[in-house]
Design a protein around this motif. Structure first.
Motif, mmCIF file in Angstrom:
data_model
loop_
_atom_site.group_PDB
_atom_site.id
_atom_site.type_symbol
_atom_site.label_atom_id
_atom_site.label_comp_id
_atom_site.label_asym_id
_atom_site.label_seq_id
_atom_site.Cartn_x
_atom_site.Cartn_y
_atom_site.Cartn_z
ATOM 1 N N ILE A 34 48.547 -53.766 -72.326
ATOM 2 C CA ILE A 34 49.000 -52.586 -72.725
ATOM 3 C C ILE A 34 48.240 -52.261 -73.996
ATOM 4 C CG2 ILE A 34 51.117 -51.393 -73.696
ATOM 5 C CD1 ILE A 34 52.755 -53.404 -71.899
ATOM 6 N N ARG A 35 47.595 -50.849 -74.248
ATOM 7 C CA ARG A 35 46.818 -50.605 -75.081
ATOM 8 C C ARG A 35 47.544 -49.953 -76.345
ATOM 9 N NH1 ARG A 35 42.630 -47.839 -71.183
ATOM 10 N NH2 ARG A 35 44.602 -47.070 -70.660
ATOM 11 N N ALA A 73 50.070 -55.521 -86.031
ATOM 12 C CA ALA A 73 49.126 -56.134 -85.681
ATOM 13 C C ALA A 73 49.230 -57.632 -85.119
ATOM 14 C CB ALA A 73 47.706 -55.664 -86.341
ATOM 15 N N MET A 74 49.899 -58.429 -86.333
ATOM 16 C CA MET A 74 49.898 -59.828 -86.038
ATOM 17 C C MET A 74 50.787 -60.185 -85.114
ATOM 18 S SD MET A 74 51.031 -62.578 -89.117
ATOM 19 C CE MET A 74 52.595 -61.802 -89.295
ATOM 20 N N GLU A 115 47.317 -55.276 -76.538
ATOM 21 C CA GLU A 115 46.158 -55.315 -77.122
ATOM 22 C C GLU A 115 46.154 -53.976 -78.252
ATOM 23 O OE1 GLU A 115 41.096 -54.776 -76.612
ATOM 24 O OE2 GLU A 115 42.503 -54.640 -75.096
ATOM 25 N N VAL A 116 46.092 -54.407 -79.636
ATOM 26 C CA VAL A 116 45.992 -53.513 -80.567
ATOM 27 C C VAL A 116 44.589 -52.992 -80.453
ATOM 28 C CG1 VAL A 116 46.281 -52.715 -82.990
ATOM 29 C CG2 VAL A 116 47.947 -54.347 -81.790
ATOM 30 N N VAL A 117 44.369 -51.441 -79.936
ATOM 31 C CA VAL A 117 42.998 -51.028 -80.083
ATOM 32 C C VAL A 117 42.748 -50.229 -81.127
ATOM 33 C CG1 VAL A 117 42.961 -51.312 -77.382
ATOM 34 C CG2 VAL A 117 43.913 -49.107 -78.530
ATOM 35 N N GLY A 118 43.754 -50.005 -82.077
ATOM 36 C CA GLY A 118 43.170 -49.237 -83.283
ATOM 37 C C GLY A 118 44.318 -49.015 -84.239
ATOM 38 N N VAL A 161 51.455 -45.446 -78.703
ATOM 39 C CA VAL A 161 51.456 -45.497 -80.179
ATOM 40 C C VAL A 161 52.606 -45.540 -80.694
ATOM 41 C CG1 VAL A 161 50.686 -43.943 -81.973
ATOM 42 C CG2 VAL A 161 49.249 -43.540 -79.651
ATOM 43 N N ILE A 162 52.784 -46.598 -81.741
ATOM 44 C CA ILE A 162 53.772 -46.770 -82.531
ATOM 45 C C ILE A 162 53.691 -45.836 -84.007
ATOM 46 C CG2 ILE A 162 54.961 -48.658 -84.261
ATOM 47 C CD1 ILE A 162 54.194 -50.644 -82.304
#
Length: 236
Positions: A20-21, A36-37, A46-49, A69-70
């Motif tokens: 999940i991006r 992110a951590m 996966e954090v993509v940005g 998007v968070i």
């Protein structure tokens, strides 16, 4: 987080076997780093940005594919509500989880009305954040229907002064309208099944058809549509 009430899902094209991006949008670097951590420890996420405001998020997402998007609500340059609304106009837009301080504040309502799939309180435990991301990526919402209805009742004045019949309601069968009305009243799938004397699986089938016919993404949007179309009225 989803209170077991989300039931049906909107149609989507995300490959369920792929990570999940996620994009994290918040003006506080420490909060972004914290998310992110936590998310980096998940094999399926996966954090993509990252972005520090809504405008930067839109720029980032113009060239980055994401599933969720968070989004913080209160940010400089462009807040999370406006960014959510603009994202919703894009084809194949990611689903949005907004961050808020209280679960019945005006910002949360505005974000749901703008198209968010739900909201998280800023003090939500990390494991619940992870669960919420997975739920939203699967096409569901992370706001219990009763909470959505409470928000609608509280901020009724923010909607049209007098709900009118929406012609899209005519696309639904009488039974589908019954199901949608009960969803908007805050009933879970099992409660709707008991009320209508049908199987819970049948409720889920009806709800899936409702989402498809009305071009809605999830239960939250269905509740807002039912309210705005005049199918249900505010309490009190």
């Amino acid at each position: 987080m989803n209170d077991g009430t989300t039931g049906g899902t909107a149609a989507g094209t995300r490959d369920a076997s792929a990570p999940i991006r996620v994009v994290v949008v918040d003006d506080q670097p420490l909060i972004r780093a914290g998310f992110a951590m936590v998310l980096a420890a998940q094999s399926d996420i996966e954090v993509v940005g990252e972005a520090e405001n809504g405008a930067d998020a839109l720029t980032l997402l113009a060239g980055t594919e994401a599933d969720v998007v968070i989004m913080d609500i209160r940010m400089p340059v462009m807040d999370g509500v406006e960014a959510t609304a603009q994202l919703g106009r894009l084809r194949g837009a990611p689903r949005v989880l907004v961050l808020t301080t209280f679960d019945t504040d005006e910002d949360a309502f505005a974000a749901l009305q703008a198209g968010a799939s739900g909201f998280l309180l800023k003090n939500t435990p990390p494991e619940e954040v992870v669960t919420a991301i997975r739920v939203v990526a699967a096409g569901e919402s992370v706001v219990a229907p009763r909470v959505t209805r409470q928000l609608l009742d509280r901020f009724a004045g923010k909607l049209a002064p007098s709900p009118r019949h929406d012609e899209r309601l005519d696309l639904l069968t009488a039974r589908e309208q019954d199901v949608l009305g009960l969803i908007a009243e805050g009933l879970s799938n099992s409660e709707i099944a008991a009320r209508l004397f049908i199987a819970e699986a049948t409720v889920k089938t009806h709800f899936g058809k409702i989402l498809t016919k009305l071009d809605l993404r999830d239960r939250v949007q269905a509740v807002i549509f039912a309210y705005d179309a005049g199918l249900v009225s505010p309490a009190g």
